[in-house]
Design a protein around this motif. Structure first.
Motif, PDB file in Angstrom:
ATOM      1  N   ASP A 118      -7.105   7.815  -7.357  1.00  0.00           N
ATOM      2  CA  ASP A 118      -7.052   8.558  -6.092  1.00  0.00           C
ATOM      3  C   ASP A 118      -7.452  10.007  -6.359  1.00  0.00           C
ATOM      4  O   ASP A 118      -6.666  10.824  -6.829  1.00  0.00           O
ATOM      5  N   CYS A 158       2.550   2.376  -9.801  1.00  0.00           N
ATOM      6  CA  CYS A 158       1.357   2.869  -9.106  1.00  0.00           C
ATOM      7  C   CYS A 158       0.456   3.732  -9.994  1.00  0.00           C
ATOM      8  O   CYS A 158      -0.394   4.465  -9.478  1.00  0.00           O
ATOM      9  N   GLY A 213       0.787  -1.239   0.000  1.00  0.00           N
ATOM     10  CA  GLY A 213       0.000   0.000   0.000  1.00  0.00           C
ATOM     11  C   GLY A 213       0.814   1.280   0.000  1.00  0.00           C
ATOM     12  O   GLY A 213       0.298   2.340   0.390  1.00  0.00           O
ATOM     13  N   HIS A 231      -0.472  10.422  -0.006  1.00  0.00           N
ATOM     14  CA  HIS A 231      -1.056  11.196   1.093  1.00  0.00           C
ATOM     15  C   HIS A 231      -0.008  12.051   1.803  1.00  0.00           C
ATOM     16  O   HIS A 231      -0.362  13.024   2.485  1.00  0.00           O
ATOM     17  N   GLN A 269      -3.381   3.227  -9.381  1.00  0.00           N
ATOM     18  CA  GLN A 269      -3.798   3.728  -8.068  1.00  0.00           C
ATOM     19  C   GLN A 269      -3.806   5.248  -8.036  1.00  0.00           C
ATOM     20  O   GLN A 269      -4.705   5.866  -7.446  1.00  0.00           O
ATOM     21  N   TYR A 270      -2.840   5.878  -8.688  1.00  0.00           N
ATOM     22  CA  TYR A 270      -2.791   7.341  -8.703  1.00  0.00           C
ATOM     23  C   TYR A 270      -3.993   7.914  -9.441  1.00  0.00           C
ATOM     24  O   TYR A 270      -4.573   8.921  -9.025  1.00  0.00           O
ATOM     25  N   CYS A 285       1.739   2.999  -2.526  1.00  0.00           N
ATOM     26  CA  CYS A 285       1.264   3.969  -3.515  1.00  0.00           C
ATOM     27  C   CYS A 285       0.365   5.008  -2.843  1.00  0.00           C
ATOM     28  O   CYS A 285       0.530   6.223  -3.033  1.00  0.00           O
ATOM     29  N   GLU A 286      -0.588   4.553  -2.032  1.00  0.00           N
ATOM     30  CA  GLU A 286      -1.492   5.468  -1.339  1.00  0.00           C
ATOM     31  C   GLU A 286      -0.777   6.222  -0.218  1.00  0.00           C
ATOM     32  O   GLU A 286      -1.008   7.419  -0.017  1.00  0.00           O
TER      33      GLU A 286
END
Length: 464
Positions: free
Chosen positions: A418, A411, A380, A387, A414-415, A382-383
Protein backbone atom coordinates in the motif's frame (compact mmCIF):
# COMPACT_ATOMS: atom_id res chain seq x y z
CA UNK A 1 36.36 -27.57 178.71
CA UNK A 2 37.05 -23.97 177.79
CA UNK A 3 38.56 -23.37 174.40
CA UNK A 4 42.18 -22.75 174.23
CA UNK A 5 43.22 -19.33 172.91
CA UNK A 6 46.19 -18.73 170.68
CA UNK A 7 49.06 -16.99 172.16
CA UNK A 8 49.69 -13.37 171.09
CA UNK A 9 52.78 -14.36 169.21
CA UNK A 10 50.64 -16.43 166.77
CA UNK A 11 47.83 -13.83 166.29
CA UNK A 12 50.05 -11.16 164.77
CA UNK A 13 50.99 -13.11 161.58
CA UNK A 14 47.37 -14.07 160.91
CA UNK A 15 46.22 -10.45 161.04
CA UNK A 16 48.84 -9.36 158.59
CA UNK A 17 47.85 -12.17 156.19
CA UNK A 18 44.18 -11.18 156.37
CA UNK A 19 45.05 -7.56 155.65
CA UNK A 20 47.08 -8.46 152.61
CA UNK A 21 44.24 -10.58 151.29
CA UNK A 22 41.76 -7.71 151.59
CA UNK A 23 44.11 -5.34 149.86
CA UNK A 24 44.56 -7.75 146.93
CA UNK A 25 40.81 -8.10 146.50
CA UNK A 26 40.30 -4.34 146.47
CA UNK A 27 43.10 -3.91 143.91
CA UNK A 28 41.68 -6.61 141.65
CA UNK A 29 38.20 -5.10 141.70
CA UNK A 30 39.52 -1.66 140.94
CA UNK A 31 41.54 -2.92 137.97
CA UNK A 32 38.45 -4.67 136.52
CA UNK A 33 36.45 -1.47 136.71
CA UNK A 34 39.15 0.58 135.00
CA UNK A 35 39.45 -2.12 132.27
CA UNK A 36 35.75 -1.85 131.54
CA UNK A 37 36.01 1.86 131.23
CA UNK A 38 39.02 1.51 128.96
CA UNK A 39 37.05 -0.80 126.56
CA UNK A 40 33.87 1.27 126.33
CA UNK A 41 34.84 4.88 126.47
CA UNK A 42 37.13 4.94 123.39
CA UNK A 43 34.32 3.27 121.34
CA UNK A 44 31.81 5.89 122.31
CA UNK A 45 34.19 8.71 121.73
CA UNK A 46 35.19 7.20 118.30
CA UNK A 47 31.56 6.99 117.18
CA UNK A 48 30.92 10.55 118.09
CA UNK A 49 34.07 11.60 116.32
CA UNK A 50 32.98 9.77 113.14
CA UNK A 51 29.59 11.42 113.25
CA UNK A 52 31.24 14.79 113.61
CA UNK A 53 33.52 14.04 110.63
CA UNK A 54 30.58 12.96 108.42
CA UNK A 55 28.63 16.05 109.39
CA UNK A 56 31.58 18.21 108.50
CA UNK A 57 31.92 16.32 105.15
CA UNK A 58 28.27 16.88 104.32
CA UNK A 59 28.57 20.53 105.22
CA UNK A 60 31.63 20.77 103.04
CA UNK A 61 29.79 18.87 100.24
CA UNK A 62 26.89 21.34 100.38
CA UNK A 63 29.25 24.20 99.79
CA UNK A 64 31.57 22.29 97.46
CA UNK A 65 31.64 23.35 93.82
CA UNK A 66 31.12 20.21 91.63
CA UNK A 67 32.24 19.90 88.05
CA UNK A 68 29.18 19.16 85.87
CA UNK A 69 29.80 16.72 83.01
CA UNK A 70 28.12 17.69 79.72
CA UNK A 71 27.26 14.45 77.86
CA UNK A 72 26.61 14.13 74.13
CA UNK A 73 25.02 11.43 72.01
CA UNK A 74 28.37 9.55 72.03
CA UNK A 75 29.72 7.45 74.92
CA UNK A 76 32.36 9.33 77.01
CA UNK A 77 34.38 8.31 80.06
CA UNK A 78 33.24 9.83 83.37
CA UNK A 79 35.93 10.95 85.83
CA UNK A 80 35.45 10.59 89.58
CA UNK A 81 33.71 13.54 91.24
CA UNK A 82 31.86 14.69 88.09
CA UNK A 83 28.10 15.31 88.30
CA UNK A 84 25.84 13.83 85.61
CA UNK A 85 22.66 15.67 84.40
CA UNK A 86 19.32 13.96 84.89
CA UNK A 87 18.22 11.74 82.01
CA UNK A 88 21.75 10.73 81.04
CA UNK A 89 22.50 7.12 80.21
CA UNK A 90 25.35 5.70 82.36
CA UNK A 91 27.00 2.33 81.85
CA UNK A 92 30.03 0.44 83.15
CA UNK A 93 32.53 -0.51 80.45
CA UNK A 94 33.48 -4.09 81.33
CA UNK A 95 36.66 -3.92 79.26
CA UNK A 96 38.16 -0.75 80.76
CA UNK A 97 36.31 -0.71 84.10
CA UNK A 98 35.44 2.97 83.61
CA UNK A 99 31.99 4.48 83.83
CA UNK A 100 30.73 5.97 80.57
CA UNK A 101 27.86 8.36 79.94
CA UNK A 102 25.87 9.74 77.00
CA UNK A 103 22.55 11.46 76.38
CA UNK A 104 19.66 9.04 76.23
CA UNK A 105 17.50 11.44 74.24
CA UNK A 106 19.59 14.31 73.01
CA UNK A 107 16.72 16.55 71.90
CA UNK A 108 14.83 16.04 75.13
CA UNK A 109 17.65 17.22 77.40
CA UNK A 110 19.25 19.78 75.12
CA UNK A 111 17.44 22.68 76.77
CA UNK A 112 18.32 21.35 80.23
CA UNK A 113 22.00 21.24 79.33
CA UNK A 114 21.92 24.80 78.05
CA UNK A 115 20.52 25.91 81.39
CA UNK A 116 23.28 24.25 83.42
CA UNK A 117 26.24 26.42 84.35
CA UNK A 118 29.57 24.92 85.01
CA UNK A 119 30.33 24.73 88.76
CA UNK A 120 26.71 24.63 89.94
CA UNK A 121 25.36 21.61 91.67
CA UNK A 122 22.26 19.97 90.22
CA UNK A 123 19.14 20.53 92.26
CA UNK A 124 16.91 17.49 91.97
CA UNK A 125 13.55 17.76 93.69
CA UNK A 126 11.81 14.54 94.53
CA UNK A 127 8.21 14.11 95.50
CA UNK A 128 6.56 11.10 97.00
CA UNK A 129 2.90 10.24 96.84
CA UNK A 130 1.02 7.66 98.82
CA UNK A 131 -1.47 5.28 97.30
CA UNK A 132 -4.28 7.23 98.94
CA UNK A 133 -3.10 10.44 97.28
CA UNK A 134 -3.06 8.75 93.87
CA UNK A 135 -6.52 7.25 94.36
CA UNK A 136 -7.93 10.62 95.40
CA UNK A 137 -6.36 12.38 92.39
CA UNK A 138 -7.66 9.70 90.03
CA UNK A 139 -11.18 9.98 91.47
CA UNK A 140 -11.17 13.74 91.00
CA UNK A 141 -9.86 13.34 87.45
CA UNK A 142 -12.61 10.87 86.55
CA UNK A 143 -15.22 13.06 88.15
CA UNK A 144 -14.08 16.05 86.11
CA UNK A 145 -13.97 13.99 82.92
CA UNK A 146 -17.44 12.60 83.50
CA UNK A 147 -18.82 16.07 84.07
CA UNK A 148 -17.13 17.37 80.94
CA UNK A 149 -18.24 14.38 78.84
CA UNK A 150 -21.78 14.69 80.16
CA UNK A 151 -21.90 18.34 79.16
CA UNK A 152 -20.47 17.60 75.71
CA UNK A 153 -22.95 14.76 75.14
CA UNK A 154 -25.88 16.93 76.10
CA UNK A 155 -24.69 19.71 73.81
CA UNK A 156 -24.20 17.27 70.92
CA UNK A 157 -27.62 15.70 71.44
CA UNK A 158 -29.19 19.12 71.47
CA UNK A 159 -27.44 20.02 68.22
CA UNK A 160 -28.57 16.75 66.57
CA UNK A 161 -32.16 17.33 67.67
CA UNK A 162 -31.99 20.83 66.24
CA UNK A 163 -30.66 19.71 62.84
CA UNK A 164 -32.44 16.36 62.39
CA UNK A 165 -35.82 14.97 63.13
CA UNK A 166 -36.59 11.47 64.42
CA UNK A 167 -37.18 8.79 61.80
CA UNK A 168 -40.59 8.00 63.29
CA UNK A 169 -41.68 11.58 62.70
CA UNK A 170 -40.42 11.49 59.10
CA UNK A 171 -42.20 8.19 58.41
CA UNK A 172 -45.41 9.62 59.78
CA UNK A 173 -45.18 12.67 57.53
CA UNK A 174 -44.33 10.49 54.51
CA UNK A 175 -47.40 8.38 55.22
CA UNK A 176 -49.55 11.47 55.38
CA UNK A 177 -48.11 12.64 52.04
CA UNK A 178 -48.47 9.16 50.50
CA UNK A 179 -44.71 9.06 49.88
CA UNK A 180 -43.17 5.58 49.89
CA UNK A 181 -39.44 4.97 50.38
CA UNK A 182 -38.44 2.52 47.61
CA UNK A 183 -35.46 0.26 47.16
CA UNK A 184 -33.50 0.15 43.90
CA UNK A 185 -35.29 -3.06 43.00
CA UNK A 186 -38.70 -1.48 43.50
CA UNK A 187 -37.69 1.57 41.49
CA UNK A 188 -36.49 -0.56 38.57
CA UNK A 189 -39.71 -2.59 38.61
CA UNK A 190 -41.73 0.61 38.50
CA UNK A 191 -39.63 2.01 35.62
CA UNK A 192 -39.94 -1.21 33.60
CA UNK A 193 -43.70 -1.21 34.11
CA UNK A 194 -43.91 2.38 32.95
CA UNK A 195 -41.77 1.65 29.88
CA UNK A 196 -43.74 -1.48 29.00
CA UNK A 197 -47.16 0.04 29.53
CA UNK A 198 -49.20 0.78 26.43
CA UNK A 199 -50.72 3.74 28.23
CA UNK A 200 -47.33 5.49 28.62
CA UNK A 201 -46.45 8.22 26.17
CA UNK A 202 -43.20 8.29 24.22
CA UNK A 203 -41.80 10.92 26.57
CA UNK A 204 -42.65 8.78 29.60
CA UNK A 205 -41.02 5.72 28.07
CA UNK A 206 -37.85 7.64 27.23
CA UNK A 207 -37.78 9.12 30.74
CA UNK A 208 -38.17 5.64 32.25
CA UNK A 209 -35.27 4.28 30.17
CA UNK A 210 -33.12 7.28 31.01
CA UNK A 211 -33.66 6.77 34.74
CA UNK A 212 -33.20 3.02 34.43
CA UNK A 213 -29.75 3.45 32.86
CA UNK A 214 -28.58 5.18 36.04
CA UNK A 215 -29.43 2.15 38.19
CA UNK A 216 -28.14 -0.69 35.99
CA UNK A 217 -24.59 0.68 36.08
CA UNK A 218 -24.30 -1.22 39.35
CA UNK A 219 -23.64 -4.92 38.79
CA UNK A 220 -26.13 -6.08 41.42
CA UNK A 221 -28.88 -3.89 40.03
CA UNK A 222 -28.24 -5.19 36.50
CA UNK A 223 -28.60 -8.76 37.76
CA UNK A 224 -31.77 -7.79 39.63
CA UNK A 225 -33.11 -6.39 36.37
CA UNK A 226 -32.48 -9.81 34.90
CA UNK A 227 -34.14 -11.63 37.79
CA UNK A 228 -37.64 -10.16 37.27
CA UNK A 229 -37.56 -10.19 33.45
CA UNK A 230 -36.79 -6.51 32.95
CA UNK A 231 -33.75 -7.19 30.76
CA UNK A 232 -35.83 -8.98 28.14
CA UNK A 233 -38.33 -6.12 28.12
CA UNK A 234 -35.52 -3.69 27.29
CA UNK A 235 -34.12 -6.04 24.62
CA UNK A 236 -37.54 -6.19 23.01
CA UNK A 237 -37.47 -2.40 22.96
CA UNK A 238 -34.84 -2.65 20.20
CA UNK A 239 -37.66 -3.75 17.89
CA UNK A 240 -39.58 -0.50 18.40
CA UNK A 241 -40.48 1.62 15.42
CA UNK A 242 -39.40 4.70 17.34
CA UNK A 243 -35.71 5.48 16.89
CA UNK A 244 -35.58 7.17 20.30
CA UNK A 245 -36.83 4.01 21.98
CA UNK A 246 -34.15 1.99 20.17
CA UNK A 247 -31.50 4.51 21.14
CA UNK A 248 -32.30 4.60 24.86
CA UNK A 249 -32.98 0.88 25.07
CA UNK A 250 -29.47 0.29 23.67
CA UNK A 251 -28.20 2.86 26.18
CA UNK A 252 -29.63 0.84 29.06
CA UNK A 253 -28.30 -2.43 27.65
CA UNK A 254 -24.79 -1.07 27.19
CA UNK A 255 -24.68 -0.04 30.85
CA UNK A 256 -26.06 -3.41 31.99
CA UNK A 257 -23.65 -5.49 29.83
CA UNK A 258 -20.43 -3.78 30.99
CA UNK A 259 -18.25 -6.25 32.92
CA UNK A 260 -21.28 -8.34 33.87
CA UNK A 261 -20.90 -11.87 32.42
CA UNK A 262 -24.20 -13.15 33.79
CA UNK A 263 -26.15 -10.42 32.04
CA UNK A 264 -24.09 -10.86 28.85
CA UNK A 265 -24.99 -14.55 28.66
CA UNK A 266 -28.70 -13.85 29.13
CA UNK A 267 -28.55 -11.12 26.51
CA UNK A 268 -27.11 -13.48 23.90
CA UNK A 269 -29.81 -16.03 24.67
CA UNK A 270 -32.42 -13.28 24.50
CA UNK A 271 -31.43 -12.31 20.95
CA UNK A 272 -29.83 -8.96 21.78
CA UNK A 273 -26.86 -9.46 19.40
CA UNK A 274 -29.03 -10.00 16.32
CA UNK A 275 -31.19 -6.96 17.10
CA UNK A 276 -28.17 -4.71 17.60
CA UNK A 277 -26.62 -5.76 14.28
CA UNK A 278 -29.91 -5.18 12.45
CA UNK A 279 -30.09 -1.61 13.73
CA UNK A 280 -26.49 -0.94 12.66
CA UNK A 281 -27.15 -2.42 9.20
CA UNK A 282 -30.25 -0.32 8.56
CA UNK A 283 -30.74 3.38 8.15
CA UNK A 284 -30.95 5.00 11.54
CA UNK A 285 -30.07 8.39 13.04
CA UNK A 286 -26.40 8.78 13.97
CA UNK A 287 -27.24 9.23 17.66
CA UNK A 288 -29.10 5.90 17.69
CA UNK A 289 -26.20 4.09 16.01
CA UNK A 290 -23.77 5.53 18.58
CA UNK A 291 -25.77 4.04 21.44
CA UNK A 292 -26.25 0.74 19.61
CA UNK A 293 -22.51 0.50 18.87
CA UNK A 294 -21.85 1.19 22.56
CA UNK A 295 -24.13 -1.70 23.53
CA UNK A 296 -22.46 -3.99 20.96
CA UNK A 297 -18.99 -3.18 22.30
CA UNK A 298 -20.11 -3.85 25.88
CA UNK A 299 -21.61 -7.19 24.83
CA UNK A 300 -18.54 -8.42 22.92
CA UNK A 301 -15.70 -7.39 25.24
CA UNK A 302 -14.35 -10.22 27.42
CA UNK A 303 -17.03 -12.59 26.07
CA UNK A 304 -15.51 -14.96 23.48
CA UNK A 305 -18.77 -16.83 22.87
CA UNK A 306 -20.48 -13.58 21.87
CA UNK A 307 -17.53 -12.85 19.56
CA UNK A 308 -18.01 -16.22 17.86
CA UNK A 309 -21.68 -15.47 17.29
CA UNK A 310 -20.77 -11.99 16.05
CA UNK A 311 -18.55 -13.46 13.32
CA UNK A 312 -21.17 -16.07 12.37
CA UNK A 313 -23.85 -13.40 12.00
CA UNK A 314 -21.68 -11.32 9.64
CA UNK A 315 -20.76 -8.68 12.18
CA UNK A 316 -17.54 -7.70 10.38
CA UNK A 317 -19.50 -6.95 7.19
CA UNK A 318 -21.95 -4.81 9.16
CA UNK A 319 -19.12 -2.80 10.72
CA UNK A 320 -17.36 -2.41 7.35
CA UNK A 321 -20.49 -0.94 5.83
CA UNK A 322 -20.86 1.34 8.82
CA UNK A 323 -17.30 2.67 8.49
CA UNK A 324 -17.64 3.26 4.75
CA UNK A 325 -20.71 5.45 5.14
CA UNK A 326 -20.28 9.20 4.81
CA UNK A 327 -20.09 11.42 7.88
CA UNK A 328 -19.49 8.49 10.20
CA UNK A 329 -15.94 9.33 11.29
CA UNK A 330 -16.95 9.15 14.96
CA UNK A 331 -18.31 5.66 14.45
CA UNK A 332 -15.20 4.66 12.49
CA UNK A 333 -12.91 5.47 15.41
CA UNK A 334 -15.12 3.47 17.78
CA UNK A 335 -15.17 0.51 15.41
CA UNK A 336 -11.38 0.55 15.08
CA UNK A 337 -11.06 0.71 18.87
CA UNK A 338 -13.40 -2.29 19.20
CA UNK A 339 -11.36 -4.33 16.73
CA UNK A 340 -8.13 -3.45 18.56
CA UNK A 341 -9.66 -4.58 21.86
CA UNK A 342 -10.87 -7.88 20.42
CA UNK A 343 -7.49 -8.67 18.83
CA UNK A 344 -5.48 -7.85 21.95
CA UNK A 345 -7.87 -9.78 24.21
CA UNK A 346 -7.07 -13.00 22.37
CA UNK A 347 -3.35 -12.23 22.42
CA UNK A 348 -3.38 -11.61 26.16
CA UNK A 349 -5.30 -14.83 26.77
CA UNK A 350 -2.66 -16.81 24.88
CA UNK A 351 0.20 -15.06 26.67
CA UNK A 352 -1.41 -15.70 30.05
CA UNK A 353 -1.81 -19.39 29.27
CA UNK A 354 1.84 -19.57 28.20
CA UNK A 355 3.07 -17.87 31.37
CA UNK A 356 0.99 -20.13 33.60
CA UNK A 357 1.94 -23.20 31.48
CA UNK A 358 -1.75 -24.01 31.16
CA UNK A 359 -2.30 -25.00 27.54
CA UNK A 360 -5.97 -25.90 27.76
CA UNK A 361 -7.89 -23.49 30.01
CA UNK A 362 -11.53 -23.07 29.18
CA UNK A 363 -11.16 -19.37 28.45
CA UNK A 364 -8.27 -19.96 26.03
CA UNK A 365 -10.22 -22.71 24.25
CA UNK A 366 -13.09 -20.29 23.73
CA UNK A 367 -10.80 -17.61 22.33
CA UNK A 368 -9.17 -20.11 19.97
CA UNK A 369 -12.57 -20.65 18.40
CA UNK A 370 -12.79 -16.94 17.57
CA UNK A 371 -11.16 -16.67 14.12
CA UNK A 372 -11.03 -12.92 14.10
CA UNK A 373 -7.74 -12.16 12.31
CA UNK A 374 -8.48 -14.30 9.24
CA UNK A 375 -11.93 -12.69 9.04
CA UNK A 376 -10.43 -9.21 9.21
CA UNK A 377 -8.04 -10.00 6.38
CA UNK A 378 -10.75 -11.55 4.21
CA UNK A 379 -13.11 -8.63 4.78
CA UNK A 380 -10.47 -6.07 3.69
CA UNK A 381 -9.90 -4.52 7.10
CA UNK A 382 -6.16 -4.18 6.44
CA UNK A 383 -6.82 -1.53 3.77
CA UNK A 384 -9.76 0.03 5.61
CA UNK A 385 -7.74 0.56 8.77
CA UNK A 386 -4.75 1.96 6.87
CA UNK A 387 -6.92 4.57 5.08
CA UNK A 388 -8.34 5.77 8.40
CA UNK A 389 -4.96 7.37 9.16
CA UNK A 390 -6.21 10.29 7.08
CA UNK A 391 -8.52 11.32 9.93
CA UNK A 392 -7.50 14.77 11.20
CA UNK A 393 -7.82 14.24 14.96
CA UNK A 394 -4.70 13.14 16.85
CA UNK A 395 -6.75 10.86 19.12
CA UNK A 396 -8.24 9.08 16.11
CA UNK A 397 -4.80 8.64 14.56
CA UNK A 398 -3.47 7.20 17.81
CA UNK A 399 -6.19 4.52 17.88
CA UNK A 400 -5.65 3.70 14.20
CA UNK A 401 -1.88 3.36 14.75
CA UNK A 402 -2.53 0.99 17.65
CA UNK A 403 -4.82 -1.14 15.48
CA UNK A 404 -2.31 -1.17 12.63
CA UNK A 405 0.30 -2.50 15.04
CA UNK A 406 -2.08 -5.20 16.31
CA UNK A 407 -2.87 -6.30 12.73
CA UNK A 408 0.74 -6.15 11.56
CA UNK A 409 1.29 -9.93 11.69
CA UNK A 410 -1.79 -10.57 9.55
CA UNK A 411 -1.63 -7.54 7.26
CA UNK A 412 2.13 -7.09 6.74
CA UNK A 413 2.05 -7.93 3.01
CA UNK A 414 -0.91 -5.61 2.34
CA UNK A 415 0.77 -2.79 4.26
CA UNK A 416 3.97 -3.11 2.24
CA UNK A 417 2.08 -3.01 -1.04
CA UNK A 418 0.00 0.00 0.00
CA UNK A 419 1.91 3.02 -1.32
CA UNK A 420 -0.65 5.41 0.11
CA UNK A 421 -0.02 4.04 3.58
CA UNK A 422 3.74 4.55 3.23
CA UNK A 423 3.29 8.15 2.10
CA UNK A 424 0.88 8.81 4.94
CA UNK A 425 3.30 7.38 7.52
CA UNK A 426 6.20 9.48 6.19
CA UNK A 427 4.04 12.60 6.26
CA UNK A 428 2.89 11.92 9.79
CA UNK A 429 6.48 11.21 10.81
CA UNK A 430 7.56 14.69 9.76
CA UNK A 431 4.52 16.31 11.43
CA UNK A 432 4.97 14.57 14.74
CA UNK A 433 8.74 15.05 14.69
CA UNK A 434 8.16 18.81 14.75
CA UNK A 435 5.55 18.51 17.49
CA UNK A 436 7.80 16.25 19.55
CA UNK A 437 10.67 18.75 19.23
CA UNK A 438 8.37 21.48 20.46
CA UNK A 439 7.45 19.33 23.44
CA UNK A 440 11.12 18.91 24.33
CA UNK A 441 11.68 22.66 24.11
CA UNK A 442 8.82 23.16 26.55
CA UNK A 443 10.44 20.74 29.01
CA UNK A 444 8.22 17.70 28.47
CA UNK A 445 10.51 14.69 28.45
CA UNK A 446 7.77 12.15 27.74
CA UNK A 447 5.17 13.92 25.64
CA UNK A 448 2.08 12.72 23.82
CA UNK A 449 3.50 13.42 20.35
CA UNK A 450 6.74 11.61 21.12
CA UNK A 451 4.71 8.45 21.80
CA UNK A 452 2.87 8.83 18.49
CA UNK A 453 6.19 9.41 16.72
CA UNK A 454 7.54 6.22 18.27
CA UNK A 455 4.56 4.22 16.95
CA UNK A 456 5.06 5.61 13.46
CA UNK A 457 8.79 4.90 13.49
CA UNK A 458 8.10 1.34 14.63
CA UNK A 459 5.65 0.73 11.78
CA UNK A 460 8.01 2.17 9.17
CA UNK A 461 10.79 -0.04 10.47
CA UNK A 462 8.58 -3.14 10.21
CA UNK A 463 7.48 -2.31 6.68
CA UNK A 464 10.94 -1.75 5.21
Amino acid sequence: MAPQSLPPSRMAPLGMLFGLLMASCFTFCLSRQNLEFALTNPEKSGTKETERKETRAEDELDTEVLEVFHPTHEWQALRPGQAVPAGSHVRLNLQTGAREVKLQYEDKFQNNLKGLKKGKRLDINTYTYTSEDLKSALAKFKEGTDIKSSKEDKARQAEVKRLFRPIEELKKEFDELNVVIETDMQIMVRLINKFNSSNSSLEEKIAALFDLEYYVHQMDNAQDLLSFGGLQVVINGLNSTESLVKEYAAFVLGAAFSSNPKVQVEAIEGGALQKLLVILATEQPLSAKKKVLFALCSLLRHFPYAQQQFLKLGGLQVLRSLVQEKNTEVLSVRVVTLLYDLVTEKMFAEEEAELTQDTSPEKLQQYRQVHLLPGLREQGWCEITAHLLALPEHDAREKVLQTLGALLVTCRDQYRQDLQLSKMLVSLQAEYQALATLELQEGEDEGYFRELLGSINGLLKELR
